[in-house]
Motif scaffolding. Structure first.
Motif, PDB file in Angstrom:
ATOM      1  N   ALA A  74       0.846  -1.200   0.000  1.00  0.00           N
ATOM      2  CA  ALA A  74       0.000   0.000   0.000  1.00  0.00           C
ATOM      3  C   ALA A  74       0.882   1.251   0.000  1.00  0.00           C
ATOM      4  N   PHE A  75       1.970   1.191   0.745  1.00  0.00           N
ATOM      5  CA  PHE A  75       2.911   2.324   0.756  1.00  0.00           C
ATOM      6  C   PHE A  75       3.478   2.565  -0.633  1.00  0.00           C
ATOM      7  N   GLU A  76       3.948   1.485  -1.261  1.00  0.00           N
ATOM      8  CA  GLU A  76       4.544   1.633  -2.589  1.00  0.00           C
ATOM      9  C   GLU A  76       3.521   2.137  -3.602  1.00  0.00           C
ATOM     10  N   ALA A  77       2.281   1.674  -3.453  1.00  0.00           N
ATOM     11  CA  ALA A  77       1.239   2.120  -4.386  1.00  0.00           C
ATOM     12  C   ALA A  77       0.986   3.625  -4.218  1.00  0.00           C
ATOM     13  N   GLU A  78       0.996   4.069  -2.988  1.00  0.00           N
ATOM     14  CA  GLU A  78       0.754   5.505  -2.778  1.00  0.00           C
ATOM     15  C   GLU A  78       1.917   6.342  -3.314  1.00  0.00           C
ATOM     16  N   MET A  79       3.130   5.861  -3.130  1.00  0.00           N
ATOM     17  CA  MET A  79       4.273   6.593  -3.682  1.00  0.00           C
ATOM     18  C   MET A  79       4.243   6.563  -5.211  1.00  0.00           C
ATOM     19  N   GLN A  80       3.815   5.451  -5.760  1.00  0.00           N
ATOM     20  CA  GLN A  80       3.675   5.375  -7.221  1.00  0.00           C
ATOM     21  C   GLN A  80       2.657   6.414  -7.703  1.00  0.00           C
ATOM     22  N   GLY A  81       1.602   6.591  -6.949  1.00  0.00           N
ATOM     23  CA  GLY A  81       0.609   7.618  -7.291  1.00  0.00           C
ATOM     24  C   GLY A  81       1.231   9.011  -7.288  1.00  0.00           C
ATOM     25  N   LEU A  82       2.069   9.287  -6.289  1.00  0.00           N
ATOM     26  CA  LEU A  82       2.758  10.582  -6.255  1.00  0.00           C
ATOM     27  C   LEU A  82       3.710  10.712  -7.444  1.00  0.00           C
ATOM     28  N   TYR A  83       4.332   9.594  -7.800  1.00  0.00           N
ATOM     29  CA  TYR A  83       5.244   9.625  -8.944  1.00  0.00           C
ATOM     30  C   TYR A  83       4.478   9.949 -10.236  1.00  0.00           C
TER      31      TYR A  83
END
Ligand code: ARG
Ligand code: ZN
Length: 462
Positions: free
Chosen positions: A351-360
């Motif tokens: 979930a953390f990585e997905a949220e950072m991917q969204g920011l990316y």
């Protein structure tokens, strides 16, 4: 004061400018601060009357001369200056704009330590926020509202309530004594030391900040406040100041900081100050929270996990480890944003990585520029916050979670109470990881305009 600046100041001392020049390159707010002095300690006695609104201040500054000083300046906006003494002897002074120029009876020699006492009085007035130039809705410094006052100074508002060497790399310890009428109380940074009655209806509240603090992180609040106290599992006293207008439902949101502090301590290392506090300002005009050192300030309606975590994370990143230059503010905001995103997902890496991917994706879509910015009006932009956080995430994707964590812990512990630059961070990340890809990666994320590729999750070895 960093060694490089001290050395530079000593070099110029030989060719002796009387008033030190403002620092050379990358100085976003050159009218503020004075490179010729290093303030070690501010002892501020502030007598506050809310209405009519008058501040009477007695500021005692311990200063080291970094060059020969036939005169020197401090930042002070408004106020009548009633008297100035240096080591007990009256000194001449004059006002030019928001500068107080002080001329000692005889020049002060380089490396001399001296004490300046400044007594001033007047109605404190906030100044224009230079991060939103020309916009009269954006003000900085000391505000009066309804029944109370508060001071929020990022980046250059300190001079609205005390004479300051208002530049980010001159950190100092503080003692702040606030006197106010019953039932008002005075709150400042750190921990309360004492309360005493100074007359029938006035009380003095003494606060101490024994760890170095940048000028803009100093805060003072005067209002009717209720305080709730607790202690973290790691022994850090916690205080929450609220008013009658603070929504009851928000209290639990602020109190959740206890668990965050424990988790941050386990991840990053020891909390850097002796206590932590949170204070709520009911001024409807306030629209942001600020990480005022060891006593974060919140507007009404900001008791969210993200904001509470963000301001707490700043105590390590931004406050204890503070930036030498405003251009590098991503070292504060990028870290605070990273932990704001990580904390709720701390048990769910995907979930953390997905949220950072969204920011990316957002960064790519908006062609978001480098984490280091070029101008003072960009320091609170998404480049500082979002690209800053993505810079850390890209580093994590490259070196893996366990090495990333070692870098973060080394960064926080090696720079406790320090002042840092982006170059320092690259050095630390390279040294701890021993990975030759780290320097070019961080260089691209921090300094180059195009959004670099995001190293894939496959690169992660935990
Ligand atoms: N440092 C604050 C935070 O991110 C934001 C301050 C915004 N300041 C301002 N003058 N607009 O928590
Ligand atoms: Zn922040």
């Amino acid at each position: 004061m960093p060694i490089s600046k001290t050395a530079a100041a000593l070099a110029t001392a030989l060719s002796l400018a009387t008033i030190a020049p403002a620092s050379a390159i990358d100085d976003f707010f050159p009218e503020f601060g004075n490179e010729g002095i290093d303030v070690l300690h501010y002892d501020l006695a502030l007598d506050v009357k809310v209405s009519p609104h008058v501040l009477t201040g007695r500021a005692t500054l311990d200063i080291v001369a970094l060059q020969q000083l036939s005169s020197f300046t401090l930042d002070l906006a408004g106020f009548d200056v009633l008297r100035v003494r240096i080591n007990g002897t009256p000194a001449a002074f004059s006002r030019v704009g928001d500068k107080l120029e002080i001329t000692p009876a005889s020049p002060i020699q380089p490396q001399r330590r001296f004490k300046v006492v400044i007594v001033y009085r007047g109605e404190p007035t906030p100044i224009q926020d230079p991060t939103a130039p020309g916009d009269p809705d954006y003000l900085l410094g000391w505000f009066k509202y309804q029944t109370g006052t508060y001071a929020l100074s990022e980046p250059v508002g300190a001079s609205t309530f005390y004479p300051a060497n208002d530049e980010p790399d001159d950190k100092a310890t503080f003692r702040i004594a606030v006197t106010a009428e019953r039932p008002l109380i005075g709150v400042a940074n750190g921990a309360p030391q004492s309360i005493r009655a100074v007359s029938n209806n006035r009380r003095e509240f003494v606060w101490e900040m024994d760890e170095p603090m940048t000028t803009w992180l100093a805060t003072v609040h005067v209002n009717r406040y209720a305080v709730r106290q607790d202690v973290s599992a790691t022994g850090i006293p916690l205080r929450l100041y609220t008013t009658n207008a603070t929504p009851r439902a928000d209290i639990a949101g602020y109190e959740a900081v206890k668990g965050m502090l424990e988790w941050m301590t386990a991840y990053v290392g020891p909390y850097p100050f002796d206590s932590y506090g949170q204070i709520v300002v009911d001024d409807p005009a306030l629209y942001y929270a600020l990480e005022t050192q060891a006593m974060s300030t919140f507007p009404v309606g900001a008791a969210y996990q993200s904001i509470v975590t963000h301001e707490l994370a700043h105590q390590w990143f931004g406050n204890s480890v503070s930036v030498k230059e405003w251009r590098d503010l991503w070292l504060a905001e990028g870290f605070a944003t990273y932990f704001e995103v990580l904390f709720p997902h701390r048990y769910n890496t995907r979930a953390f990585e997905a949220e950072m991917q969204g920011l990316y994706n957002f960064a790519v879509r908006t062609n978001l520029g480098s984490a280091v910015v070029e101008r003072g009006d960009q320091i609170f932009s998404n480049r500082t916050y979002v690209r800053g956080a993505l810079t850390l995430f890209a580093l994590r994707q490259t070196v893996g979670e366990s090495v990333f964590k070692r870098i973060v812990r080394a960064w926080a512990s090696q720079n406790v109470n320090g002042s840092v630059t982006s170059a320092d961070f690259i050095d630390t990340a390279e040294a701890i990881s021993g990975n030759p890809d780290v320097r070019p990666l961080l260089d691209a994320w921090i300094f180059q305009q195009p959004v670099p590729p995001l190293p894939g999750a496959s690169a992660i070895a935990a």
